[in-house]
Every structure is written in structure tokens, then in C-alpha cells.
Design an enzyme around this catalytic site. Structure first.
Site, PDB file in Angstrom:
ATOM      1  NE  ARG A 123      -4.335  -1.603   1.668  1.00 31.04           N
ATOM      2  CZ  ARG A 123      -5.386  -1.945   2.491  1.00 31.04           C
ATOM      3  NH1 ARG A 123      -5.311  -1.850   3.618  1.00 31.04           N
ATOM      4  NH2 ARG A 123      -6.341  -2.762   1.876  1.00 31.04           N
ATOM      5  CD  GLN A 128      -2.879   6.221  -3.228  1.00 28.70           C
ATOM      6  OE1 GLN A 128      -3.455   7.058  -4.059  1.00 28.70           O
ATOM      7  NE2 GLN A 128      -2.648   6.607  -2.016  1.00 28.70           N
ATOM      8  CG  ASP A 131      -5.280  -1.245  -2.350  1.00 31.94           C
ATOM      9  OD1 ASP A 131      -5.540  -2.254  -1.877  1.00 31.94           O
ATOM     10  OD2 ASP A 131      -5.229  -0.442  -1.381  1.00 31.94           O
ATOM     11  CB  SER A 134      -8.166  -0.155  -1.137  1.00 29.61           C
ATOM     12  OG  SER A 134      -7.134   0.001  -0.192  1.00 29.61           O
ATOM     13  CE1 TYR A 230      -3.068  -4.767   3.059  1.00 30.80           C
ATOM     14  CE2 TYR A 230      -0.561  -4.359   2.520  1.00 30.80           C
ATOM     15  CZ  TYR A 230      -2.043  -4.584   2.089  1.00 30.80           C
ATOM     16  OH  TYR A 230      -2.109  -4.687   0.759  1.00 30.80           O
TER      17      TYR A 230
END
Length: 385
Positions: A123, A128, A131, A134, A230
Site C-alpha cells: 500500500r 493505489q 489496490d 481497498s 496494513y
């Protein structure tokens, strides 16, 4: 440029697909050749004709595609029989459940497959757009509140009627990660008063920016931090202090959304049976961590347990219940990853940059060897039991 194959998911109840007509068109313009198994997108609302119109070739008998294509994009781990057909040097990307997956890793190594386990994607800012955890957790947090609202014996918003005023429901969210923050936003939109508990004091600003009321973690204990985006596991002493703090909140809550998870570890038990005894009959708990052992005692995956009038919802697989948008986001994540790891000059073979933190973080197997043996040797089932 490489050939890419999108198989139909075979896990029971899975409706998502690893590519949509949008991402087929996107990757086609980059030079990739897309092959989609017939019916792969039906569960998510994407027809075969839409894939064909976007430039994909439809595959009726997938066995040959497994053996001949350069890249396979999937949602869940494919069956061992299909993995055994992959050609040497192929690339596989998906949610491969790598913890304790030694048989899968052995099969991939025997075929010389490079496999990206997207659960392990670091992450960092550069990743991003890739991901998947997410994007899917966002959906899970949203759907968890809808399930709780549907099961609740009260209104969510405050209502002023001729018969009197109805007070708003009180929601408690455990964990202020992606799922927890989306659950907060959704519950607030439905009119609930929302309290959020998180082990990280730094989460207060995010919670309050969305209209929630933050419950500070126990001050006398050493709070856990996070690593690589995390959460890290909390000590049992900290969890005991947190449970004591939460007992009073639970007694006042109408709905509780549990989202606390630690990669590769059993989910922390935040609500024990004695705490459930103090909850109001008619209240609802939705446990998004149920597949990792659960944040709440007595929850069971994929089912609802009535415990003395308190509804305990095992909220696993919720992204698949919003399959159209879940697939759209997941497919964009995969397309971004594929564009990142395959250069415009790539021909038949992949030249993966093993020093790239994105590649290094989630490349499970490569060149006939497991690159993350410490992940494969950790089994969530052991810590859950």
C-alpha cells in the site's frame, strides 16, 4: 504484446469477473489481445456481446486458452487442474489466498509461472490504482450497513411524526480502515449516529471528517501500529482493555459493523459472548472478518445466527453481492497492474523488474521458485483454530 485470458470464475457464489468490456477496450488499445471465456461476465451483468464489441475473442472451450495464453487474470484462485495447464513463463494475477497455499505454489513452480497474489500488493502511493483490497473493502463496508439496516428492528434516521419523534439508530463500527470508513459514511447517509473504535489514535481525524464520533483506544496500553499500510496485530493485553472499553458501547448500539483484520493472522476477537449478552435484543452485528475467525464470537461465514434476539451476520463475500461495480473496480485495478508490469516493448516474454517494490511485494512465484516462502508457510486456519 501478450495474449490475455479471462476465465469464468468457478468458486461457488462468486459473481465477479476479472475484466469488463471497459478494461478489455482499454487493454486492447495498449496492444494486448484479449480472450474471454463465454459467460464469464454474466453474473456481474456483462454480456458476451459486450465483450466482443469491445474487441475480445470469446472462448467456448477454455482448456486451450489456459495452455496457450501469456496472461491469466482471475478473481479467485483457479482450480488446480486449470493451473496445471498454464504454459511455462505465463503470468497469473488474482486474489490467490497465498497464506498456507503450498499445493498451489508447488503447481505454479512446476509450470514456471509468475504469479501475483494481489492480497500482498504494497500500500504505497504508486500502487493505489492497483489496490484491489481497498476497492473491494470499500464495497464490503457499504453493503454491511445495508444488511444491518435491513435486519434492524428500528429506523435508521431520526423521524419527526405526528405520533412523536423517533430517535436515530446508534451504529458502532470496529476498525477505521477502508471498509470501516465506508461503513461510517454509509451509516451517516442513512441517518444513524455513528461511533467508531480503532486501535490507532491517528484515525480520529478521518473518522471525524466523515461525521463519526471517535472512541479513543485505551491509553494505558501500548497501541499497535501499522506496517506497509496494513494493521499490525495487537497484544492480548491491549485487546482485553479494548473489549472492556467496548462493552458499554455495545450495550447502547443498535448495529455493529466489525472490520478489524490483520493479514495472515486470525482476526482479533473484539466481542466475546459476555459482551453479546449485554446487547439489546433486536440489534444487529455484521462481521466482515468472519472468514478469518471473526471479530465477534458466534458468527458463522455466510449465515445469520440469532443469539438471544441479537442478529449475528457472517458478512463474507459481500463484494460479490455487488458484482457489477465490484468487477468494474477490480478489473481497473488489474488493468493498472498489467500496464505497470508489461512494458510497451514487451514481446512474448515478460521482463519483470524484480527490484520494483510493487512487483517484489506481491510476486509469489517466479522462475520456478517461491519468492515469499514466509507467506506460504503461514496458515490462517491454524491461528483461527
Amino acid at each position: 504484446m501478450p495474449d490475455v485470458f479471462i476465465p469464468r470464475e468457478e468458486r461457488h457464489g462468486e459473481k465477479r469477473v476479472a475484466a469488463t468490456p471497459e478494461t478489455v477496450k482499454r487493454l486492447s488499445t495498449k496492444g494486448f489481445t484479449l480472450h474471454v471465456e463465454q459467460g464469464a461476465g454474466v453474473g456481474a451483468g456483462y454480456a458476451d456481446a459486450d465483450y466482443a464489441a469491445a474487441g475480445a475473442a470469446l472462448i467456448g472451450e477454455p482448456e486451450r486458452a489456459w495452455a496457450s495464453t501469456d496472461v491469466v487474470l482471475c478473481v479467485n484462485t483457479p482450480p488446480a487442474e486449470s493451473l496445471g495447464r498454464l504454459k511455462a513463463g505465463a503470468l497469473l494475477a488474482g486474489l490467490l489466498s497465498p497464506y498456507g497455499a503450498e499445493p498451489m505454489v508447488q503447481t505454479l513452480n512446476s509450470r514456471g509461472v509468475s504469479a501475483f497474489a494481489l492480497e500482498l500488493l504494497p500500500r504505497i502511493s504508486r500502487a493505489q490504482s492497483m489496490d484491489v483490497l481497498s476497492s473491494q473493502a470499500n464495497i464490503a463496508g457499504y453493503k454491511a450497513v445495508l444488511l444491518a439496516a435491513a435486519a434492524l428492528d428500528r429506523y435508521m434516521p431520526m423521524l419527526m411524526t405526528a405520533a412523536g419523534t423517533i430517535q436515530p439508530a446508534r451504529a458502532l463500527i470496529l476498525g477505521a480502515g477502508v471498509a470501516g470508513l465506508q461503513a461510517l459514511a454509509t451509516a451517516r447517509r442513512l441517518g444513524a449516529v455513528v461511533y467508531v473504535s480503532d486501535v490507532r489514535a491517528a484515525a480520529k481525524e478521518q473518522v471525524e471528517s466523515l461525521g463519526g464520533r471517535f472512541l479513543a483506544p485505551p491509553e494505558q496500553q501500548e497501541a499497535p501500529a501499522e506496517s506497509g499500510g496494513y494493521a499490525k496485530a495487537a497484544s492480548e493485553a491491549f485487546l482485553a482493555a479494548q473489549r472492556q472499553q467496548l462493552a458499554e458501547q455495545l450495550a447502547q448500539a443498535d448495529m455493529v459493523i466489525c472490520t478489524a483484520q490483520v493479514p495472515g493472522r486470525r482476526a482479533p476477537l473484539l466481542i466475546d459472548e459476555s459482551m453479546l449478552d449485554g446487547m439489546r435484543p433486536g440489534s444487529v452485528v455484521v462481521d466482515l472478518a468472519v472468514a478469518q475467525g471473526g471479530n465477534c464470537a458466534c458468527t458463522q461465514p455466510g449465515t445469520t445466527v440469532d443469539r438471544n434476539g441479537v442478529q449475528l451476520v457472517g458478512g463474507d463475500g459481500l463484494p460479490s453481492s455487488v458484482a457489477n461495480h465490484a468487477s468494474a473496480l477490480y478489473a481497473r485495478n488489474l488493468a493498472a497492474l498489467l500496464e505497470h508490469v508489461v512494458s510497451d516493448t514487451a514481446a512474448e516474454a515478460f521482463a519483470l523488474d524484480l527490484e520494483d517494490p510493487i512487483v517484489a511485494g506481491c510476486l509469489l512465484t517466479h522462475g520456478g521458485a517461491c519468492r515469499l516462502p514466509e507467506i506460504v508457510s503461514t496458515t490462517i486456519k491454524e491461528v483461527v483454530s
